[in-house]
Design an enzyme around this catalytic site. Sequence first.
Site, PDB file in Angstrom:
ATOM      1  N   VAL A 140       5.580   6.698  14.557  1.00  0.00           N
ATOM      2  CA  VAL A 140       5.525   5.866  15.760  1.00  0.00           C
ATOM      3  C   VAL A 140       4.069   5.548  16.113  1.00  0.00           C
ATOM      4  CG1 VAL A 140       6.001   5.811  18.242  1.00  0.00           C
ATOM      5  CG2 VAL A 140       7.686   6.759  16.663  1.00  0.00           C
ATOM      6  N   CYS A 197      13.883   9.789   8.400  1.00  0.00           N
ATOM      7  CA  CYS A 197      13.918   9.288   9.772  1.00  0.00           C
ATOM      8  C   CYS A 197      15.332   9.337  10.358  1.00  0.00           C
ATOM      9  CB  CYS A 197      13.378   7.874   9.829  1.00  0.00           C
ATOM     10  SG  CYS A 197      14.120   6.795   8.589  1.00  0.00           S
ATOM     11  N   LYS A 230       0.849  -1.200   0.000  1.00  0.00           N
ATOM     12  CA  LYS A 230       0.000   0.000   0.000  1.00  0.00           C
ATOM     13  C   LYS A 230       0.878   1.241   0.000  1.00  0.00           C
ATOM     14  CE  LYS A 230      -1.963   2.584   3.057  1.00  0.00           C
ATOM     15  NZ  LYS A 230      -1.738   3.909   2.434  1.00  0.00           N
ATOM     16  N   GLU A 234      10.045  14.493  17.084  1.00  0.00           N
ATOM     17  CA  GLU A 234      10.411  14.450  15.670  1.00  0.00           C
ATOM     18  C   GLU A 234       9.597  15.489  14.912  1.00  0.00           C
ATOM     19  OE1 GLU A 234       9.269  11.034  13.139  1.00  0.00           O
ATOM     20  OE2 GLU A 234      11.324  11.078  12.383  1.00  0.00           O
TER      21      GLU A 234
END
Length: 495
Positions: free
Chosen positions: A242, A297, A188, A398
């Site tokens: 996350v 990331c 996906k 983040e």
Amino acid sequence: MSQLTETAVKASHAVLREKYYCLIGGELTGAESGQTFPTINPATGEKLADVPDCDERDVNRAVEAAQKAYPAWRRLTPLERAGYCRRFAARLRERAETYALLDALDGGNIIRSLRQDVEHAARMHEYFAGLATELKGETIPANAQTFNFTLPEPFGVVGRIVPFNHPILFAASRLAAPLVAGNTVVLKSAEQTPLSALEMGHDLKELFPPGVVNVLSGDGPKAGAPLVRHPDVRRVAFTGSVEVGRQILRDSADGLKTVSLELGGKNPMIIFPDVDLEKAVASAFQGMNYSWQGQSCGSTSRLFLQDSIHDEFLERLAERAQAVRIGMPTDDAAEMGCLVSERQFDKVMAYIELGKKEGARLVTGGGRPPNPEFQRGNFVEPTIFDQVDYRMRLAQEEIFGPVQSVIRWRKTEELAAMANSVPYGLTASIWTRDFATAYRLAQEIEAGFIWINDSSRHFQGVPFGGYKQSGLGREECLSELLSYTQIKSINVNLA
Ligand code: NAI
Ligand code: MG
């Protein structure tokens, strides 16, 4: 936008198809509901195309097709399956410009970085193809009357969900390990950047048996969640936030599925005073991944500068940041493009405001560049904050944007605790000529991937993955291949 830029962007639209389809069981098809959703060029705000808005019915069709293709795919030898991946790698290279251009239009990353992503995806297929003969077991001399041995076997159907930041890289490269190991895949794509994965569907259709790889477009709740929960999906692999990683673990609990997660980071780069400043400054710029607008990331977004070099280092870094050539993502000369969506833009701007409120000092950047051509897109200048306390939210969360926090340090003994103060643990970078110091610190830092005197680079065969909330499992190495197998022990009574 100037006439020239406008014309250039329009010309790149030649790469778009009239209509976009999913790939299910070797057929190019729309969503069963007939619904589509638009995908947007984040540099201009213009609609690029409508793509299928898949839901549970399409997931069911795709999993059924993958299930049907599985027995024959699994019976091929590992080297035969590797042959498919090698041919796919060659195709990726032949069509690199198309893939890079689609991602540049759809996601705002610059074409130069994206060409490298296509090349990395091709290499990853060649790498795992080369590892095919490492799919082997053990013999265990448990006792003289039995012959005990193990076989690594595939799981069956793998559900693979990817994010927006490296669309073709994640969509293409992470097919290699599950396929070589003998699994079939339902992929996906991310709702912000579906085009390159759907384009890839055309190449997969030609190069693989029907159903071995299936490609869907759609959002998380409607298409991602049913894929994770589908009882015939035995193995789930996810790259993204996350929060969604946690949800995927929960959704995998009923089926007790094997899950790998590659999640976020708030990664430290630590500079000692003995370094070659020029090299270290270049690496601090590079490691922040400004060439991906910080949407990576592994970005080293917390920069720890030792007191005695702090001022000079920061001045040089700010100069480098101000010199960056922001441009249209499709422009060959651009060093930095734009954020993927208005939502990401708003999130990054909110963090910049928060940084100011928390008392950090804005050194450079802090908003959209003033040039007229950038007003319609999600462009943000490289932004550096100084006088950041490692406990501020600016330094703990983040941001996933071009925002770098500078933290001043004095004592070596304080470094590990500051570096480890975040819930993440993906990467870290340590700069010093004293290897013993670097190595001791590397042992103390809770992170899955550490550079000494380097940043941002990945290497085939070197495990990449997170400690703590940065994820589960390791990728880009032999253990990624083996993570798509389960061990069967066979015990033969010889008596
Ligand atoms: P996300 O984690 O929501 O989306 C990633 C993928 O997961 C997409 O394909 C999405 O459709 C799918 N998804 C969403 N909800 C799902 C569910 N319940 N079940 C199954 N699949 C689901 O990431 P998003 O919203 O695009 O970005 C938000 C933040 O996440 C970013 O600002 C960044 O902080 C972080 N992020 C980190 C990435 C990384 O590589 N570490 C990549 C992308 C985002
Ligand atoms: Mg888009």
